[in-house]
Scaffold this motif. Structure first.
Motif, mmCIF file in Angstrom:
data_model
loop_
_atom_site.group_PDB
_atom_site.id
_atom_site.type_symbol
_atom_site.label_atom_id
_atom_site.label_comp_id
_atom_site.label_asym_id
_atom_site.label_seq_id
_atom_site.Cartn_x
_atom_site.Cartn_y
_atom_site.Cartn_z
ATOM 1 N N ALA A 52 0.840 -1.197 0.000
ATOM 2 C CA ALA A 52 0.000 0.000 0.000
ATOM 3 C C ALA A 52 0.879 1.253 0.000
ATOM 4 O O ALA A 52 0.443 2.320 -0.424
ATOM 5 C CB ALA A 52 -0.925 -0.007 1.218
ATOM 6 N N LYS A 53 2.107 1.103 0.483
ATOM 7 C CA LYS A 53 3.045 2.246 0.531
ATOM 8 C C LYS A 53 4.328 1.883 -0.179
ATOM 9 O O LYS A 53 4.728 0.719 -0.182
ATOM 10 C CB LYS A 53 3.378 2.600 1.987
ATOM 11 N N SER A 54 4.997 2.878 -0.763
ATOM 12 C CA SER A 54 6.247 2.566 -1.445
ATOM 13 C C SER A 54 7.284 2.132 -0.410
ATOM 14 O O SER A 54 7.295 2.613 0.720
ATOM 15 C CB SER A 54 6.742 3.759 -2.257
ATOM 16 N N GLY A 55 8.114 1.186 -0.791
ATOM 17 C CA GLY A 55 9.140 0.676 0.116
ATOM 18 C C GLY A 55 8.731 -0.579 0.865
ATOM 19 O O GLY A 55 9.577 -1.346 1.313
ATOM 20 N N GLU A 56 7.420 -0.800 1.004
ATOM 21 C CA GLU A 56 6.924 -1.959 1.768
ATOM 22 C C GLU A 56 7.391 -3.298 1.169
ATOM 23 O O GLU A 56 7.798 -4.192 1.907
ATOM 24 C CB GLU A 56 5.387 -1.954 1.735
ATOM 25 N N SER A 57 7.337 -3.396 -0.158
ATOM 26 C CA SER A 57 7.659 -4.673 -0.822
ATOM 27 C C SER A 57 9.129 -5.013 -0.651
ATOM 28 O O SER A 57 9.471 -6.167 -0.367
ATOM 29 C CB SER A 57 7.357 -4.591 -2.318
ATOM 30 N N VAL A 58 10.003 -4.026 -0.850
ATOM 31 C CA VAL A 58 11.444 -4.278 -0.761
ATOM 32 C C VAL A 58 11.797 -4.735 0.647
ATOM 33 O O VAL A 58 12.585 -5.657 0.847
ATOM 34 C CB VAL A 58 12.246 -3.018 -1.149
ATOM 35 N N LYS A 59 11.176 -4.092 1.640
ATOM 36 C CA LYS A 59 11.476 -4.419 3.038
ATOM 37 C C LYS A 59 11.128 -5.874 3.357
ATOM 38 O O LYS A 59 11.806 -6.544 4.123
ATOM 39 C CB LYS A 59 10.683 -3.468 3.951
ATOM 40 N N LEU A 60 10.050 -6.355 2.734
ATOM 41 C CA LEU A 60 9.578 -7.696 3.080
ATOM 42 C C LEU A 60 10.104 -8.793 2.146
ATOM 43 O O LEU A 60 9.859 -9.973 2.375
ATOM 44 C CB LEU A 60 8.066 -7.580 3.129
ATOM 45 N N ALA A 61 10.909 -8.386 1.159
ATOM 46 C CA ALA A 61 11.427 -9.359 0.185
ATOM 47 C C ALA A 61 12.279 -10.416 0.893
ATOM 48 O O ALA A 61 12.996 -10.124 1.848
ATOM 49 C CB ALA A 61 12.259 -8.635 -0.877
ATOM 50 N N GLU A 62 12.154 -11.664 0.411
ATOM 51 C CA GLU A 62 12.861 -12.799 1.017
ATOM 52 C C GLU A 62 13.481 -13.658 -0.072
ATOM 53 O O GLU A 62 12.993 -13.681 -1.198
ATOM 54 C CB GLU A 62 11.857 -13.707 1.774
ATOM 55 N N PRO A 63 14.529 -14.416 0.286
ATOM 56 C CA PRO A 63 15.035 -15.401 -0.681
ATOM 57 C C PRO A 63 14.013 -16.511 -0.908
ATOM 58 O O PRO A 63 13.067 -16.667 -0.125
ATOM 59 C CB PRO A 63 16.306 -15.943 -0.015
ATOM 60 N N LEU A 64 14.228 -17.297 -1.959
ATOM 61 C CA LEU A 64 13.262 -18.352 -2.295
ATOM 62 C C LEU A 64 13.247 -19.469 -1.249
ATOM 63 O O LEU A 64 12.278 -20.218 -1.175
ATOM 64 C CB LEU A 64 13.551 -18.943 -3.685
ATOM 65 N N ASP A 65 14.311 -19.568 -0.431
ATOM 66 C CA ASP A 65 14.277 -20.579 0.645
ATOM 67 C C ASP A 65 13.851 -19.964 1.985
ATOM 68 O O ASP A 65 14.019 -20.583 3.038
ATOM 69 C CB ASP A 65 15.622 -21.312 0.767
ATOM 70 N N GLY A 66 13.285 -18.782 1.953
ATOM 71 C CA GLY A 66 12.814 -18.113 3.171
ATOM 72 C C GLY A 66 11.446 -18.625 3.611
ATOM 73 O O GLY A 66 10.820 -19.447 2.929
ATOM 74 N N PRO A 67 10.956 -18.134 4.768
ATOM 75 C CA PRO A 67 9.705 -18.653 5.354
ATOM 76 C C PRO A 67 8.449 -18.437 4.502
ATOM 77 O O PRO A 67 7.552 -19.279 4.533
ATOM 78 C CB PRO A 67 9.603 -17.908 6.694
ATOM 79 N N ILE A 68 8.385 -17.333 3.741
ATOM 80 C CA ILE A 68 7.156 -17.115 2.947
ATOM 81 C C ILE A 68 7.022 -18.236 1.912
ATOM 82 O O ILE A 68 5.985 -18.914 1.820
ATOM 83 C CB ILE A 68 7.158 -15.743 2.235
#
Ligand SMILES: O=C(O)CNC(=O)[C@H](CS)NC(=O)CCC(=O)C(=O)O
Length: 285
Positions: A52-68
């Motif tokens: 919803a806000k700029s910057g949110e996606s980059v902050k939450l980005a994870e590697p492909l072996d991460g928990p998400i």
């Protein structure tokens, strides 16, 4: 269902800036796809999160072996179905960038393949707002196709759709049979171009095209054009979820004999080679 065919599903959803809520929606749609007999279910770009806000996606980005991604691998394994997850926010090479990555997970929960979006959406939408995806996204470099129970998949993401040479390579160099185009198209460009571009890609590559779409209002500033489509290699729409249905699945059967017969009757692969010969022989004159 003909014996030489296998069922696929494509999901439409309205992702928001809440990982748990989007995962719950995806889980529900996976159950529907399994109940319908699908072997693969395709989710749209940004299935797990839309900022919803700029910057949110980059902050939450994870590697492909991460928990998400682990949670989605478990979902695939527990449900016994392949997943196409279009447009995951994969951690980039520095803290300021992510990759917009399309991930294929098999029915045992293993990541089989991933493709990072090559063409970034740096566009001033006529009558709409301006986007600059490259300000926080690193472009991919590699073209990716992968075998699956529903045929050989050619991977792409959203704005890639406007670059037909990618799909030509997926068909003629990488032997794709099914092109995946998970998307979050804008309402303005979607109304004007979405179906036409998708049907053109299906016809000119003689592939099935599966285009899972984000739909509706994600937040105050963001809305997507939902019209999830499954198109056969003749260009016929065989599955659809119109824009007014915000969440659900479309289902269709991939018929391998139709791919073969369209390709045999209109032999464009051969036509391309003849063209080359034609140009070469002129050059020799
Ligand atoms: O930023 C995110 O959260 C996810 N990414 C997107 O939604 C991307 C980049 S902004 N959108 C598109 O590529 C739309 C393409 C389009 O609409 C067209 O080609 O007309």
């Amino acid at each position: 269902m003909a014996s030489n065919s296998v069922r696929v599903a494509a999901a439409q959803m309205t992702s928001i800036n809440d990982l748990a809520a989007n995962f719950a929606t995806c889980s529900r749609l996976v159950k529907e796809a399994v109940a319908a007999g699908a072997k693969l279910v395709c989710f749209p770009e940004s299935f797990s999160f839309i900022a919803a806000k700029s910057g949110e996606s980059v902050k939450l980005a994870e590697p492909l072996d991460g928990p998400i991604m682990q949670r989605y691998c478990s979902l695939a394994r527990e449900s016994g179905i392949w997943l196409s997850l279009g447009g995951f926010q994969e951690k980039g090479s520095d803290d300021a960038h992510l990759r917009n990555t399309h991930v294929i997970i098999d029915d045992s929960g293993n990541i089989r393949s991933s493709y990072s979006k090559i063409h970034l959406f740096d566009v001033d939408v006529p009558g709409g707002r301006a986007y600059k995806e490259s300000s926080f996204t690193e472009p991919g470099k590699d073209i990716v196709a992968v075998d699956s129970p529903v045929g050989r998949l050619g991977l792409s993401v959203c704005y890639d759709l406007r670059f037909p040479e990618l799909y030509q390579q997926l068909r003629f160099q990488h032997e794709a049979q099914v092109l995946l185009v998970p998307s979050a198209f804008t309402t303005i460009t979607g109304q004007a171009h979405w179906e036409i571009l998708l049907r053109a890609r299906a016809i000119e590559t003689q592939c099935y095209v599966i285009a899972a779409a984000q739909a509706g209002k994600h937040n105050e500033n963001r809305e997507s054009y939902g019209d999830t489509l499954i198109i056969d290699p003749w260009g016929t729409v065989v599955g659809r979820l119109p824009d007014r249905i915000s969440t659900g699945i479309a289902v269709a059967d991939i018929d391998f004999s139709l791919i073969d017969s369209v390709r045999a009757k209109i032999p464009i692969a051969k036509g391309r080679n003849d063209n080359h010969r034609c140009r070469n022989s002129q050059a020799a004159l």
